[in-house]
Scaffold this active site. Structure first.
Site, mmCIF file in Angstrom:
data_model
loop_
_atom_site.group_PDB
_atom_site.id
_atom_site.type_symbol
_atom_site.label_atom_id
_atom_site.label_comp_id
_atom_site.label_asym_id
_atom_site.label_seq_id
_atom_site.Cartn_x
_atom_site.Cartn_y
_atom_site.Cartn_z
ATOM 1 N N ILE A 66 0.867 -1.186 0.000
ATOM 2 C CA ILE A 66 0.000 0.000 0.000
ATOM 3 C C ILE A 66 0.900 1.231 0.000
ATOM 4 C CG2 ILE A 66 -0.245 -0.139 2.533
ATOM 5 C CD1 ILE A 66 -3.024 1.188 2.193
ATOM 6 N N GLU A 106 1.999 -6.852 6.951
ATOM 7 C CA GLU A 106 3.295 -6.727 7.610
ATOM 8 C C GLU A 106 3.773 -5.298 7.519
ATOM 9 O OE1 GLU A 106 5.252 -10.994 6.598
ATOM 10 O OE2 GLU A 106 6.256 -9.190 5.862
ATOM 11 N N ASN A 123 8.221 2.076 10.893
ATOM 12 C CA ASN A 123 7.379 2.840 9.942
ATOM 13 C C ASN A 123 6.212 3.485 10.692
ATOM 14 O OD1 ASN A 123 5.832 3.823 7.852
ATOM 15 N ND2 ASN A 123 6.045 2.004 6.565
ATOM 16 N N TYR A 160 -2.497 1.858 10.722
ATOM 17 C CA TYR A 160 -3.027 0.515 10.988
ATOM 18 C C TYR A 160 -3.674 0.436 12.367
ATOM 19 C CZ TYR A 160 -0.089 -0.552 6.949
ATOM 20 O OH TYR A 160 0.490 -0.553 5.706
HETATM 21 C C1 LIG Z 1 1.573 4.708 5.193
HETATM 22 C C2 LIG Z 1 0.872 5.573 4.143
HETATM 23 C C3 LIG Z 1 0.217 4.648 3.103
HETATM 24 C C4 LIG Z 1 -0.213 6.410 4.846
HETATM 25 O O1 LIG Z 1 -0.926 7.115 3.836
HETATM 26 P P1 LIG Z 1 -1.634 8.529 4.134
HETATM 27 O O2 LIG Z 1 -2.580 8.770 3.027
HETATM 28 O O3 LIG Z 1 -0.621 9.556 4.422
HETATM 29 O O4 LIG Z 1 -2.412 8.176 5.475
HETATM 30 P P2 LIG Z 1 -3.730 8.923 6.031
HETATM 31 O O5 LIG Z 1 -3.692 10.358 5.634
HETATM 32 O O6 LIG Z 1 -4.910 8.105 5.673
HETATM 33 O O7 LIG Z 1 -3.436 8.846 7.570
HETATM 34 C C5 LIG Z 1 -4.135 8.016 8.452
HETATM 35 C C6 LIG Z 1 -3.564 8.231 9.828
HETATM 36 O O8 LIG Z 1 -2.197 7.824 9.873
HETATM 37 C C7 LIG Z 1 -1.467 8.743 10.671
HETATM 38 N N1 LIG Z 1 -0.366 9.312 9.898
HETATM 39 C C8 LIG Z 1 -0.318 9.581 8.571
HETATM 40 N N2 LIG Z 1 0.877 10.116 8.256
HETATM 41 C C9 LIG Z 1 1.588 10.161 9.391
HETATM 42 C C10 LIG Z 1 2.899 10.598 9.700
HETATM 43 N N3 LIG Z 1 3.721 11.078 8.743
HETATM 44 N N4 LIG Z 1 3.323 10.468 10.971
HETATM 45 C C11 LIG Z 1 2.524 9.972 11.928
HETATM 46 N N5 LIG Z 1 1.261 9.545 11.687
HETATM 47 C C12 LIG Z 1 0.802 9.641 10.438
HETATM 48 C C13 LIG Z 1 -2.393 9.827 11.135
HETATM 49 O O9 LIG Z 1 -2.772 9.538 12.471
HETATM 50 C C14 LIG Z 1 -3.573 9.716 10.245
HETATM 51 O O10 LIG Z 1 -4.782 9.961 10.917
HETATM 52 P P3 LIG Z 1 -5.420 11.443 10.999
HETATM 53 O O11 LIG Z 1 -5.657 11.857 9.582
HETATM 54 O O12 LIG Z 1 -6.670 11.220 11.788
HETATM 55 O O13 LIG Z 1 -4.406 12.287 11.695
HETATM 56 C C15 LIG Z 1 1.871 6.564 3.462
HETATM 57 O O14 LIG Z 1 2.577 7.238 4.466
HETATM 58 C C16 LIG Z 1 2.878 5.894 2.526
HETATM 59 O O15 LIG Z 1 2.593 5.651 1.353
HETATM 60 N N6 LIG Z 1 4.093 5.598 3.041
HETATM 61 C C17 LIG Z 1 5.157 5.005 2.194
HETATM 62 C C18 LIG Z 1 4.845 3.584 1.842
HETATM 63 C C19 LIG Z 1 4.592 2.741 3.079
HETATM 64 O O16 LIG Z 1 5.300 2.823 4.070
HETATM 65 N N7 LIG Z 1 3.565 1.880 3.002
HETATM 66 C C20 LIG Z 1 3.202 0.986 4.081
HETATM 67 C C21 LIG Z 1 4.078 -0.199 4.088
HETATM 68 S S1 LIG Z 1 3.581 -1.373 5.344
#
Ligand SMILES: CC(C)(COP(=O)(O)OP(=O)(O)OC[C@H]1O[C@@H](n2cnc3c(N)ncnc32)[C@H](O)[C@@H]1OP(=O)(O)O)[C@@H](O)C(=O)NCCC(=O)NCCS
Length: 151
Positions: A73, A107, A112, A119
């Site tokens: 994801i 996983e 991260n 999650y």
């Molecule tokens: C993990 C990932 C998919 C999250 O996507 P995103 O669209 O930014 O996530 P969301 O905006 O839906 O965030 C959901 C919650 O996660 C948390 N969150 C998101 N970014 C964060 C950050 N940089 N630090 C801490 N918490 C964070 C927040 O609590 C958020 O909730 P809120 O909106 O109520 O504050 C994105 O950071 C990503 O693509 N990372 C790189 C790839 C990766 O690591 N994938 C997962 C591998 S297991």
């Protein structure tokens, strides 16, 4: 505004481009083709409503028996923090439930933080750990946490 839509094998090249922007270790289009040919494999892509639509993020997952496993994801760097990750996971939860899965599993690297926060918010809890599973850029090992929730 964005829409999360199912994607098929024809999306493999686009998924690889997004994956390369989201992860240090990029998976190529062939890898996504192989993944999406596996029985029970699905992909969803988040798109802008612009014309032409631009992809914003993706999720690839697989139903295997009672489990739905998130294989990968990612949300593109400039689009993070806008709840797209949450929408993609919600899409998986709905689709996997429809497909008859009973549990969502994935996983995540222990360090991260953004992914782990997402999650936890989606009620996944740690059910296992693979010690030293990930190799970081500078050679250090990192544990993988196995997280799950009932559907
Ligand atoms: C993990 C990932 C998919 C999250 O996507 P995103 O669209 O930014 O996530 P969301 O905006 O839906 O965030 C959901 C919650 O996660 C948390 N969150 C998101 N970014 C964060 C950050 N940089 N630090 C801490 N918490 C964070 C927040 O609590 C958020 O909730 P809120 O909106 O109520 O504050 C994105 O950071 C990503 O693509 N990372 C790189 C790839 C990766 O690591 N994938 C997962 C591998 S297991």
């Amino acid at each position: 505004m964005s829409a999360v839509l199912p994607a098929g094998i024809e999306a493999a090249a686009g998924l690889a481009l997004m994956h390369a922007r989201c992860f240090d270790e990029a998976w190529d289009a062939k890898t996504f083709q192989t993944l999406l040919r596996m029985p029970g494999a699905f992909a969803h892509v988040a798109w802008t409503h612009a014309e032409p639509a631009e992809p914003l993020g993706f999720v690839v997952w697989r139903r295997a028996g009672d489990d739905a496993e998130v294989i990968s994801i990612g949300v593109l760097p400039g689009q993070r923090g806008r709840r797209l990750g949450r929408r993609l996971l919600r899409t998986v939860i709905l689709a996997a439930t429809r497909e008859g899965a009973r549990r969502l599993v994935l996983e995540v690297a222990e360090g991260n933080a953004p992914a782990r926060t997402l999650y936890a918010q989606m009620r996944l809890t740690e059910v296992g750990r693979r010690r030293g599973y990930y190799r970081k850029a500078h050679g250090a090992a990192e544990d993988a946490l196995i997280m799950a929730r009932d559907l």
